[in-house]
Design an enzyme around this catalytic site. Structure first.
Site, PDB file in Angstrom:
ATOM      1  N   CYS A  47     -13.788 -10.218   3.383  1.00  0.00           N
ATOM      2  CA  CYS A  47     -13.241  -8.948   3.855  1.00  0.00           C
ATOM      3  C   CYS A  47     -13.176  -7.934   2.718  1.00  0.00           C
ATOM      4  O   CYS A  47     -13.515  -6.761   2.899  1.00  0.00           O
ATOM      5  CB  CYS A  47     -11.849  -9.168   4.452  1.00  0.00           C
ATOM      6  N   CYS A  67      -6.114 -12.332   7.868  1.00  0.00           N
ATOM      7  CA  CYS A  67      -5.691 -10.981   8.241  1.00  0.00           C
ATOM      8  C   CYS A  67      -5.831 -10.689   9.726  1.00  0.00           C
ATOM      9  O   CYS A  67      -4.950 -10.081  10.326  1.00  0.00           O
ATOM     10  CB  CYS A  67      -6.463  -9.957   7.414  1.00  0.00           C
ATOM     11  N   SER A 110       0.835  -1.209   0.000  1.00  0.00           N
ATOM     12  CA  SER A 110       0.000   0.000   0.000  1.00  0.00           C
ATOM     13  C   SER A 110       0.869   1.259   0.000  1.00  0.00           C
ATOM     14  O   SER A 110       0.480   2.284  -0.577  1.00  0.00           O
ATOM     15  CB  SER A 110      -0.945  -0.002   1.200  1.00  0.00           C
TER      16      SER A 110
END
Length: 372
Positions: free
Chosen positions: A99, A195, A16
């Site tokens: 998710c 996660c 990211s």
């Protein structure tokens, strides 16, 4: 209100970080947003604070504003409750698929729009192409990192508002880009596994919510081999954690999970990584999701993956009137697992997919007939 046109989901990881860097360097007005999806459960294993600090540091280095949202309640209701229910039923869910659909491309997208942005961006390895007024989800250029499998439940609304800045580059280049830019996440280890669990013992974590209930381990032929700690702790094809030593009358070969009977609390095991009980040629799915809004036709041929990073498998798909699918593979498939996702491809294009409901594996069929 943010003046950013694109909000980047900042996880505190290198992917990211580089996604934000590439957009900023391309002149895109951006801001970051850190999502907290799992509340600290008191175990000391939650990395959310470390990740939050890294996300803030990267945004500071890039000179972009950063926002924060707590989606832990939404995660519990939309992802974790389903995760527990599936394991309790003896299936093996894929929470990363949920998710993405329920949190990252729903609540995060809504939050970005509330901040005045048009788009969201993430560090996923995938691509979006626009053709004929439709958005198409494509595999990433780096096939070894392609994450389209986890994104197959997205639709036109989400994909038309999403950017994947890493879709065209190799993972090996991402760390070099981060290092050259002085981003502190350049050497940070990639997160693995589910996660919200992080680097912790999966069985110990699951036992907090689904208490152990011991039962019998036996071969498909009925030989008793001892006890298991709970059928929902195991998945098809699993070797670890069985604790089966030398068994009189059997070769000294490893044992694998080949079936689960939740009602009787029996775990079935067999020897050999290629046990015939692990193989199937056909499956029935739950109702399918199609990225284009509809299947290519009621009956068609394509390729499929029944687990992440599996090489594409040739198959024929029959879409039933209720939206479920019958899928027949050209070659036998190992350890196709109810609860996991079947994802369909036409070359690079991800067509969509569905949760696997059942297969024609011999032991699974026998247990199903016995239950009926």
């Amino acid at each position: 209100m943010s003046t950013a046109r694109t909000i980047v989901g900042m996880s505190g990881g290198v992917d990211s970080s580089v996604a934000a860097l590439r957009l900023r360097d391309a002149g895109e007005p951006i801001a970051g947003l850190f999502m907290q999806n799992w509340a600290d459960d008191g175990s000391g294993d939650c990395r959310a604070e470390d990740d939050r600090r890294d996300a803030v540091a990267v945004c500071g280095r890039l000179g972009i504003p950063v926002h924060f949202r707590d989606f832990s309640r939404e995660y519990w209701d939309g992802v974790f409750a389903h995760f527990l229910a599936e394991y309790a039923a003896g299936r093996t869910p894929n929470p990363d698929v949920l998710c993405n659909r329920e949190i990252k491309f729903k609540y995060f997208l809504d939050a970005a729009h509330e901040l005045g942005a048009e788009y969201i961006a993430t560090g996923h390895y995938a691509r979006v192409a626009h053709e004929g007024g439709q958005a198409r989800l494509l595999k990433a250029a780096d096939r070894s990192k392609d994450q389209s499998y986890f994104l197959h439940q997205l639709g036109q609304k989400q994909l038309s508002a999403t950017r994947f800045p890493l879709g065209e580059i190799l993972k090996s280049d991402v760390r070099a880009i981060a290092r050259d830019a002085g981003l502190q996440t350049h050497a940070k280890k990639d997160s693995t596994g589910i996660c919200f669990i992080g680097e912790r013992d999966f069985r110990e974590f699951l036992a907090r919510y689904l208490p152990a209930r011991t039962g019998e381990m036996r071969t498909p032929e009925g030989h008793s081999l001892g006890e298991h700690a709970g059928v929902f702790y195991f998945t098809l094809g699993q070797r670890e954690g069985l604790n089966i030593g030398g068994v009189r009358g059997f070769e000294p070969a490893p044992w694998y999970v080949v079936g689960k009977d939740v009602a009787s609390n029996v775990l079935y095991v067999d020897q050999g990584v290629d046990s015939p009980y692990l193989y199937s040629r056909a499956l029935r799915s739950e109702a399918a999701h199609w990225i284009a809004g509809a299947p290519p036709s009621p009956r068609f041929q394509c390729h499929a993956q029944t687990r992440y990073r599996q090489p594409d498998q040739a198959c024929e798909v029959i879409v039933r009137d209720d939206g479920t699918m019958d899928v027949h593979f050209s070659e036998p498939q190992r350890a196709v697992t109810p609860g996991q996702s079947l994802v369909l491809y036409d070359g690079d294009v991800c067509l969509g997919g569905a949760v696997i409901a059942s297969t024609d594996a011999a032991l699974e069929q026998r247990l199903r007939e016995h239950a009926a």
